[in-house]
Design a protein around this motif. Structure first.
Motif, PDB file in Angstrom:
ATOM      1  N   VAL A   1     -30.065-123.852  38.009  1.00 50.44           N
ATOM      2  CA  VAL A   1     -29.440-124.855  39.224  1.00 50.44           C
ATOM      3  C   VAL A   1     -29.393-126.427  38.476  1.00 50.44           C
ATOM      4  CG1 VAL A   1     -30.230-125.769  41.299  1.00 50.44           C
ATOM      5  CG2 VAL A   1     -30.268-123.349  41.053  1.00 50.44           C
ATOM      6  N   ARG A   2     -30.362-126.646  37.804  1.00 45.87           N
ATOM      7  CA  ARG A   2     -30.266-128.008  37.310  1.00 45.87           C
ATOM      8  C   ARG A   2     -28.961-128.053  36.388  1.00 45.87           C
ATOM      9  NH1 ARG A   2     -34.660-130.651  38.864  1.00 45.87           N
ATOM     10  NH2 ARG A   2     -36.419-129.387  39.316  1.00 45.87           N
ATOM     11  N   GLU A   3     -28.913-127.316  35.539  1.00 44.77           N
ATOM     12  CA  GLU A   3     -27.929-127.040  34.587  1.00 44.77           C
ATOM     13  C   GLU A   3     -26.379-127.356  35.405  1.00 44.77           C
ATOM     14  OE1 GLU A   3     -27.713-123.193  32.546  1.00 44.77           O
ATOM     15  OE2 GLU A   3     -29.470-123.827  31.574  1.00 44.77           O
TER      16      GLU A   3
ATOM     17  N   ASN B   1     -19.637-129.277  46.732  1.00 45.23           N
ATOM     18  CA  ASN B   1     -19.393-129.022  45.214  1.00 45.23           C
ATOM     19  C   ASN B   1     -20.656-128.695  44.932  1.00 45.23           C
ATOM     20  OD1 ASN B   1     -16.710-129.254  45.733  1.00 45.23           O
ATOM     21  ND2 ASN B   1     -16.451-130.811  44.203  1.00 45.23           N
ATOM     22  N   PRO B   2     -21.801-129.524  44.713  1.00 44.29           N
ATOM     23  CA  PRO B   2     -23.110-129.261  44.281  1.00 44.29           C
ATOM     24  C   PRO B   2     -23.513-127.859  44.844  1.00 44.29           C
ATOM     25  CG  PRO B   2     -23.096-131.514  45.145  1.00 44.29           C
ATOM     26  CD  PRO B   2     -21.812-130.985  45.627  1.00 44.29           C
ATOM     27  N   GLY B   3     -23.376-127.586  46.012  1.00 43.49           N
ATOM     28  CA  GLY B   3     -24.071-126.411  46.616  1.00 43.49           C
ATOM     29  C   GLY B   3     -23.090-125.212  45.937  1.00 43.49           C
ATOM     30  N   ILE B   4     -21.812-125.185  46.075  1.00 43.60           N
ATOM     31  CA  ILE B   4     -20.966-124.272  45.399  1.00 43.60           C
ATOM     32  C   ILE B   4     -21.444-123.864  44.119  1.00 43.60           C
ATOM     33  CG2 ILE B   4     -18.522-123.406  44.747  1.00 43.60           C
ATOM     34  CD1 ILE B   4     -17.699-125.090  47.359  1.00 43.60           C
ATOM     35  N   LEU B   5     -21.460-124.883  43.100  1.00 42.28           N
ATOM     36  CA  LEU B   5     -21.741-124.737  41.835  1.00 42.28           C
ATOM     37  C   LEU B   5     -23.089-124.036  41.452  1.00 42.28           C
ATOM     38  CD1 LEU B   5     -20.428-127.989  40.370  1.00 42.28           C
ATOM     39  CD2 LEU B   5     -20.016-125.537  39.479  1.00 42.28           C
TER      40      LEU B   5
END
Ligand SMILES: Cc1ncc(COP(=O)(O)O)c(C=O)c1O
Length: 383
Positions: A42-44, A267-271
Motif C-alpha cells: 500500500v505504501r509503495e 486515485n490513492p484508494g484505487i491504486l
C-alpha cells in the motif's frame, strides 16, 4: 512476543489518528480501524501515485486494473467468478449504499435490517428517506440465527434486506445453508439484497466466507454486493469501495446514473486497493493470524475479568459484541467506560434497540493494550 505487541499507546496517540485522538487519555477501541499500519504494498502504491504525478482525475487504465484486481481477488479467495465489467466503484461502501438505494431500488421501499447492526445503516435509511424495520437476531447458546419468520413478515415487494456478512458487530460468518434460507424468503417477497461484505477477507478458519450473490442465479439476480479493502487492509481514509452488480439491468442503470458516485473513488484508494488485492495476501495472512490470537486471548480475558458478560467469539471481523446486562447496565455504557475505565468503546444501543446494555469492542489493538483495556473495563464494571 509478536512484533505488533510492541506498538505503544504513546506512538498511536502521537500518530493522531481518529481512534486515538477523539477521546484523549482513553484507549481507542471503538471505530473500526486497526492499530497495525498498512501493508508495504500500500505504501509503495502511494509512492507510485506521487512518482507518476497521478493527481488528476482517475485514469481509465487504473480503474480497469482495479476492477480486474477485484474480480481476481474474489475468484482466488472465495471461488467467485465474475467479469471485471460487473464491478463499479464508489468512494466508500456507505456512499455506494446510498447510490444503490437511490438508483437501483423502488422509491419509498423500506429497509429490513437484522440487529444488532452496523450503526451507520440507521443513518443511511434516514438520509435516503427510507423506513427501517429492525429484525432482532436470535441469540442462541453459542451462536446467532436470523429470525426468518420475522424477516418474512417484514419484507415486501421491492424492499431491501441488508445482509452484513461477516456481520458487524457480532462477527457472525453466514453458512451457505443460512444464505440459501435468506434467498428463499427474499425471493418469496420479491425483495432485494444489499450484501455488505466489507469484512470478507477477515475470517478465521474453519469459518469461510461465501459471497451471497455467488450462490446461484437467483441470488445474483436480486443482489448488489458491496466491498472494499478498507477494513482488511486498514485504508478507510483512502476512499475506494467496489460494488459488484450481477444483473444487466443494474449495470445499465448504474452506467446511466451512477457516474457521480463511482467518480468519487480517489486515485490513492484505487491504486492502494489494486495493490492490496493483487499483492497483499502475505500481509493479510499475518494480520489475520495476529487477530485470531487476539480473539482467543479476548475470550480468556473476558472469562477472567468480565465473568458475568455474555459473549460469543466472532468468526470474522475484529469486533467483539459483549452483553453486559448481567452487570445491570442499560444506558450510557460509553460514558461509564470512557470515564471510569478510560477505554473508548462503541455504545451497543447505536446498533439497534437490542443493543441496550451491550458494547462493541474493537480488538485490533496491540495485545498488551487489549489486555489493559479489558482489565480496566473489568475493574470499572465493579465501580
Ligand atoms: C459492515 C460495514 N460496512 C461499511 C463500513 C464502512 O465502510 P466505508 O468506510 O467503506 O463506508 C464499515 C466500517 O466499519 C462496516 O463495518
Amino acid at each position: 512476543m509478536h512484533e505488533l505487541d510492541s506498538i505503544t499507546e504513546d506512538s498511536l496517540v502521537a500518530k493522531g489518528g481518529r481512534k486515538w485522538s477523539s477521546f484523549p487519555g482513553s484507549l481507542g477501541a471503538f471505530i473500526a480501524e486497526m492499530d497495525f499500519g498498512v501493508a508495504p504494498v500500500v505504501r509503495e502504491a502511494l509512492r507510485e501515485l506521487d512518482d507518476r504525478d497521478l493527481y488528476g482525475y482517475a485514469p481509465h487504465g487504473l480503474v480497469a486494473d482495479l476492477k480486474s484486481a477485484t474480480a481476481d481477488f474474489y475468484a482466488r479467495r472465495c471461488g467467485w467468478q465474475f467479469p471485471s465489467a460487473h464491478v463499479e466503484l464508489a468512494s466508500d461502501v456507505l456512499a455506494g449504499f446510498i447510490g444503490v438505494l437511490q438508483f437501483l431500488t423502488r422509491p419509498g421501499t423500506p429497509i429490513v435490517l437484522p440487529t444488532p447492526a452496523y450503526m451507520p445503516f440507521f443513518d443511511v435509511a434516514r438520509v435516503a428517506g427510507r423506513d427501517l424495520i429492525e429484525v432482532p437476531m436470535k441469540r442462541r447458546a453459542d451462536d446467532w440465527a436470523l429470525d426468518l419468520a420475522a424477516i418474512d413478515a417484514a419484507l415486501s415487494p421491492g424492499s431491501i434486506f441488508v445482509l452484513c456478512n461477516p456481520h458487524n458487530p457480532i462477527g457472525k460468518v453466514y453458512s451457505e445453508e443460512e444464505l440459501l434460507s435468506i434467498a428463499e424468503v427474499v425471493e418469496r417477497n420479491g425483495a432485494r439484497v444489499f450484501s455488505d461484505e466489507i469484512h470478507a477477507p477477515l475470517v478465521y478458519s474453519p469459518a469461510r466466507h461465501t459471497p451471497y450473490a455467488s450462490l446461484n442465479e437467483v441470488t445474483a439476480a436480486h443482489t448488489v454486493t458491496a466491498t472494499a479493502a478498507s477494513k482488511a487492509f486498514n485504508i478507510p481514509g483512502l476512499k475506494c469501495a467496489q460494488l459488484i452488480l450481477t444483473t444487466d439491468e443494474d449495470r445499465r442503470v448504474w452506467k446511466d446514473k451512477g457516474g457521480f458516485v463511482s467518480g468519487a473513488a480517489s486515485n490513492p484508494g484505487i491504486l492502494a486497493t489494486t495493490a492490496a488485492y493483487t499483492r497483499g495476501d502475505e500481509w493479510l495472512e499475518e494480520i489475520t493470524e495476529y487477530l485470531r490470537g487476539s480473539r482467543d486471548l479476548l475470550s480468556d480475558l473476558i472469562a477472567e475479568h468480565l465473568p458475568r458478560a455474555s459473549y460469543i467469539a466472532p468468526e470474522g471481523t475484529y469486533l467483539a459484541w459483549l452483553d453486559l446486562r448481567g452487570y445491570g447496565f442499560e444506558t450510557d455504557l460509553f460514558g461509564h467506560f470512557n470515564t471510569k475505565a478510560k477505554v473508548a468503546i462503541t455504545e451497543g444501543r447505536l446498533c439497534g434497540e437490542v443493543g441496550q446494555g451491550h458494547i462493541r469492542l474493537n480488538f485490533a489493538l496491540p495485545r498488551p493494550l487489549l489486555r489493559e483495556a479489558v482489565e480496566r473495563i473489568g475493574a470499572a464494571v465493579a465501580s
